[in-house]
Design an enzyme around this catalytic site. Structure first.
Site, PDB file in Angstrom:
ATOM      1  N   ASP A  62       0.713  -1.152  -0.041  1.00 52.27           N
ATOM      2  CA  ASP A  62       0.095   0.031   0.159  1.00 52.27           C
ATOM      3  C   ASP A  62       0.784   1.191  -0.187  1.00 52.27           C
ATOM      4  O   ASP A  62       1.905   1.436   0.826  1.00 52.27           O
ATOM      5  CB  ASP A  62      -0.866   0.065   1.182  1.00 52.27           C
ATOM      6  CG  ASP A  62      -1.904  -0.932   1.242  1.00 52.27           C
ATOM      7  OD1 ASP A  62      -2.250  -1.668   0.560  1.00 52.27           O
ATOM      8  OD2 ASP A  62      -2.785  -0.939   2.135  1.00 52.27           O
ATOM      9  N   HIS A  95       4.584  -7.616  -0.328  1.00 50.87           N
ATOM     10  CA  HIS A  95       4.603  -8.655  -0.992  1.00 50.87           C
ATOM     11  C   HIS A  95       5.122  -8.722  -2.380  1.00 50.87           C
ATOM     12  O   HIS A  95       5.614  -7.853  -2.671  1.00 50.87           O
ATOM     13  CB  HIS A  95       3.037  -8.802  -1.106  1.00 50.87           C
ATOM     14  CG  HIS A  95       2.106  -9.119   0.099  1.00 50.87           C
ATOM     15  ND1 HIS A  95       1.402 -10.099   0.341  1.00 50.87           N
ATOM     16  CD2 HIS A  95       1.878  -8.089   1.244  1.00 50.87           C
ATOM     17  CE1 HIS A  95       0.934 -10.003   1.637  1.00 50.87           C
ATOM     18  NE2 HIS A  95       1.277  -8.852   2.094  1.00 50.87           N
ATOM     19  N   SER A 149       8.281   3.124   5.540  1.00 48.67           N
ATOM     20  CA  SER A 149       9.477   3.622   4.879  1.00 48.67           C
ATOM     21  C   SER A 149       9.013   3.649   3.312  1.00 48.67           C
ATOM     22  O   SER A 149       7.834   3.992   3.084  1.00 48.67           O
ATOM     23  CB  SER A 149      10.681   2.821   4.956  1.00 48.67           C
ATOM     24  OG  SER A 149      11.809   3.477   4.315  1.00 48.67           O
TER      25      SER A 149
END
Length: 299
Positions: A101, A158, A262
């Site tokens: 995200d 992911h 980050s």
């Protein structure tokens, strides 16, 4: 890259924020954050999580466990799992998906060994990859996407494509913030900060995930090696995985996480893929959503 103009001048607040980062003991503060986020705060913790959720507009309804009282530490909340249906993976297997995200900070082509950091700022691929010229040569002329995770985001990482891990490099460095103001103001930011570089191969091509550390990022963790930081080193470390039993990942499988937030960079070699035309800097994207497409005939 057609980005020769000077970066916009930061305002006085941004200049002060950036100047303080040069003076602050970045690694000490990050070590303290590591301890704080793992402390068991008892009855205080749910209230603290609720304040954080409200301030950063976190959507806890997506979480596998939506109750603030269910988390034993702040880090457990920050690295929370999502419901199984919260991040559907783009159905087309030829699609390259977003690993996180994020807000797309920059996206484009690596030209003459240079990547765009921000308007008027560039940095070199060789520096980003810790001075590994063979690896840099492989990706020169290819594609890059820089994905910024804010505090509100899901912080597990992911794989953007199916692949087998081939090597992992730990590059020591500074821990500047990676928020937009610092990215605009600190030269070579992503090539200066601590980072973990993960090199994968698949049926289409090699690809790389660069996990960039930042101030208050207590650790970077992978699913195959656990916490890479801390401890924080002073020399480059490299682990190779040449055997058939090297870690293998399906597209969209969890491979790492930031314990605090980050930036992730995705690197693809030339002639293998293309980014989707509608993906532009400052766009928000969710983990699992389509980011690019493998070109036909690259298998």
């Amino acid at each position: 890259m057609n980005n020769t103009t000077s970066p916009p001048s930061p305002n006085w607040r941004e200049r002060l924020f950036i100047a303080l980062q040069y003076l602050l003991p970045q690694h000490l503060l990050s070590a303290l954050m590591w301890r704080f986020t793992r402390a068991r705060l008892g009855f205080i913790l749910p209230s603290f999580i609720r304040l954080f959720v409200k301030h950063f507009a976190v959507n806890l309804d997506e979480a596998a466990e939506p109750s603030p009282a269910a988390y034993s530490t702040f880090n457990a909340f920050f690295t929370r799992a999502l419901r199984f249906d919260a991040r559907p993976i783009a159905a087309d297997p030829q699609t390259i998906i977003s690993p996180v995200d994020a807000v797309i900070s920059q996206i484009g082509t690596i030209e003459n060994g240079q990547l765009i950091q921000a308007k008027g700022r560039q940095f070199t691929l060789t520096e980003l990859l810790g001075g590994a010229p063979d690896l840099a040569q492989l990706f020169d002329g290819g594609l890059f996407a820089t994905l910024y995770l804010s505090p509100r985001d899901y912080h597990r990482i992911h794989t953007p494509a199916a692949g087998q891990l081939r090597s992992m490099l730990y590059i020591p460095g500074r821990l500047f913030s990676v928020n937009p103001a610092t990215v605009r103001g600190v030269p070579n930011l992503f090539a200066r900060n601590e980072r973990v570089i993960c090199v994968f191969n698949n049926e289409h091509s090699p690809f790389v995930l660069v996990l960039v550390g930042a101030i208050f990022v207590g650790s970077i963790e992978t699913t195959w090696a656990g916490e890479i930081t801390p401890p924080r080193g002073t020399v480059i470390r490299r682990d190779d995985y040449p055997n058939d039993d090297a870690p293998t990942f399906a597209r969209g499988a969890e491979c790492a996480r930031f314990n605090m937030g980050s930036t992730v960079l995705v690197l693809l070699p030339p002639g293998r893929a293309q980014w989707l035309a509608d993906k532009q800097p400052n766009d928000r994207i969710q983990c699992g959503a389509a980011l690019g497409q493998w070109q036909s005939g690259t298998g």
